[in-house]
Design a protein around this motif. Structure first.
Motif, PDB file in Angstrom:
ATOM      1  N   GLU A   1       0.832  -1.209   0.000  1.00  0.00           N
ATOM      2  CA  GLU A   1       0.000   0.000   0.000  1.00  0.00           C
ATOM      3  C   GLU A   1       0.866   1.259   0.000  1.00  0.00           C
ATOM      4  OE1 GLU A   1      -3.907  -1.533   2.477  1.00  0.00           O
ATOM      5  OE2 GLU A   1      -2.043  -1.149   3.587  1.00  0.00           O
TER       6      GLU A   1
ATOM      7  N   GLU B   1       3.929   1.567  -1.250  1.00  0.00           N
ATOM      8  CA  GLU B   1       4.529   1.729  -2.572  1.00  0.00           C
ATOM      9  C   GLU B   1       3.530   2.333  -3.551  1.00  0.00           C
ATOM     10  OE1 GLU B   1       7.241  -0.833  -5.682  1.00  0.00           O
ATOM     11  OE2 GLU B   1       6.599  -1.725  -3.797  1.00  0.00           O
ATOM     12  N   LYS B   2       2.309   1.849  -3.528  1.00  0.00           N
ATOM     13  CA  LYS B   2       1.269   2.361  -4.431  1.00  0.00           C
ATOM     14  C   LYS B   2       0.995   3.845  -4.151  1.00  0.00           C
ATOM     15  CE  LYS B   2      -3.476   1.447  -5.860  1.00  0.00           C
ATOM     16  NZ  LYS B   2      -4.691   0.705  -5.590  1.00  0.00           N
ATOM     17  N   LYS B   3       0.879   4.179  -2.881  1.00  0.00           N
ATOM     18  CA  LYS B   3       0.555   5.561  -2.504  1.00  0.00           C
ATOM     19  C   LYS B   3       1.701   6.514  -2.845  1.00  0.00           C
ATOM     20  CE  LYS B   3      -2.187   7.712   0.916  1.00  0.00           C
ATOM     21  NZ  LYS B   3      -2.967   7.511   2.102  1.00  0.00           N
TER      22      LYS B   3
ATOM     23  N   ASN C   1       4.032   6.106  -5.122  1.00  0.00           N
ATOM     24  CA  ASN C   1       4.193   6.219  -6.579  1.00  0.00           C
ATOM     25  C   ASN C   1       3.297   7.314  -7.142  1.00  0.00           C
ATOM     26  OD1 ASN C   1       6.205   4.341  -6.880  1.00  0.00           O
ATOM     27  ND2 ASN C   1       4.815   2.661  -7.362  1.00  0.00           N
ATOM     28  N   GLU C   2       2.132   7.509  -6.546  1.00  0.00           N
ATOM     29  CA  GLU C   2       1.216   8.573  -6.992  1.00  0.00           C
ATOM     30  C   GLU C   2       1.856   9.948  -6.827  1.00  0.00           C
ATOM     31  OE1 GLU C   2      -2.427   8.290  -4.757  1.00  0.00           O
ATOM     32  OE2 GLU C   2      -2.726   6.182  -5.297  1.00  0.00           O
ATOM     33  N   PHE C   3       2.695  10.101  -5.795  1.00  0.00           N
ATOM     34  CA  PHE C   3       3.308  11.392  -5.488  1.00  0.00           C
ATOM     35  C   PHE C   3       4.744  11.497  -6.007  1.00  0.00           C
ATOM     36  CE2 PHE C   3       0.027  10.837  -2.243  1.00  0.00           C
ATOM     37  CZ  PHE C   3      -0.628  12.056  -2.326  1.00  0.00           C
ATOM     38  N   ASP C   4       5.232  10.454  -6.699  1.00  0.00           N
ATOM     39  CA  ASP C   4       6.605  10.397  -7.195  1.00  0.00           C
ATOM     40  C   ASP C   4       7.607  10.509  -6.039  1.00  0.00           C
ATOM     41  OD1 ASP C   4       8.444   9.974  -9.156  1.00  0.00           O
ATOM     42  OD2 ASP C   4       8.528  12.055  -9.850  1.00  0.00           O
TER      43      ASP C   4
ATOM     44  N   GLU D   1       9.794  16.120  -5.248  1.00  0.00           N
ATOM     45  CA  GLU D   1       9.657  14.797  -5.858  1.00  0.00           C
ATOM     46  C   GLU D   1      10.956  14.005  -5.720  1.00  0.00           C
ATOM     47  OE1 GLU D   1      10.679  16.002 -10.479  1.00  0.00           O
ATOM     48  OE2 GLU D   1       8.633  15.523  -9.921  1.00  0.00           O
TER      49      GLU D   1
END
Length: 190
Positions: free
Chosen positions: A61, A63-65, A67-70, A103
């Protein structure tokens, strides 16, 4: 010597000197302007990404979150097991939720282990009930109330330990916060 000084003063008053000073000042100003522009572009100056709250999330979870924010993450540690958090979930993060970063920034995570760490069972044979209880609690065990009494001269003297209904020997390792029940002498001989 006076010829040299006169020559220096005449050069300082000349148009050529002022032209050279003007070129030098313009060069420094252009260099500073270009340096500021380059630093602003390469360091993403003025960019802000608010760090999300990763509390109690699993690594998938997280990693997914992120990745959205770079953003990236690094697991730096696992803390002592906390039963209020899911196994292998985030207990702490740095920078904290709500902080602003750029980022590609790394978020450092501390995870909850999957269980309590194992602790070695001490040799308490011959100790009093009170001593054994204090010692077991101090190293992280829970002392159960299911006492097994055995014939022995000593009353309330430890004659063994039980874990999950089975007698255990000193030196074995069991998870911290496990319940250990005492086997005590009844004081009626033996």
């Amino acid at each position: 010597m006076s010829e040299r000084i006169k020559g220096l003063f005449s050069f300082v008053k000349s148009k050529s000197f002022f032209k050279q000073v003007g070129i030098a000042i313009a060069g420094v100003l252009i260099f500073v302007f270009l340096l500021q522009w380059w630093l602003g572009v390469t360091t993403n100056h003025g960019q802000k990404i608010q760090v999300p709250n990763l509390d109690k999330l699993s690594l998938a979870e997280v990693e997914k979150k992120l990745n959205e924010f770079d953003l990236e993450y690094v697991v730096i540690d696992s803390a002592s097991f906390n039963p209020n958090y899911p196994k292998k979930s985030v207990i702490e993060q740095n920078p904290e939720a709500g902080d602003f970063v750029k980022e590609k920034r790394k978020i450092y995570l501390t995870l909850n282990p999957s269980k309590y760490r194992d602790v070695e069972v001490p040799d308490l044979n011959g100790r009093t009930r009170r001593q054994a209880t204090t010692h077991l609690r101090s190293i992280g065990f829970i002392v159960g109330d299911k006492v097994t009494w055995v014939k022995d001269l000593g009353k309330d003297v430890v004659r063994g330990l039980k874990f999950e209904g089975k007698r255990i020997e000193a030196g074995i390792k069991i998870p911290k916060q496990s319940t250990i029940n005492l086997i005590l002498g009844d004081g009626n001989g033996g």
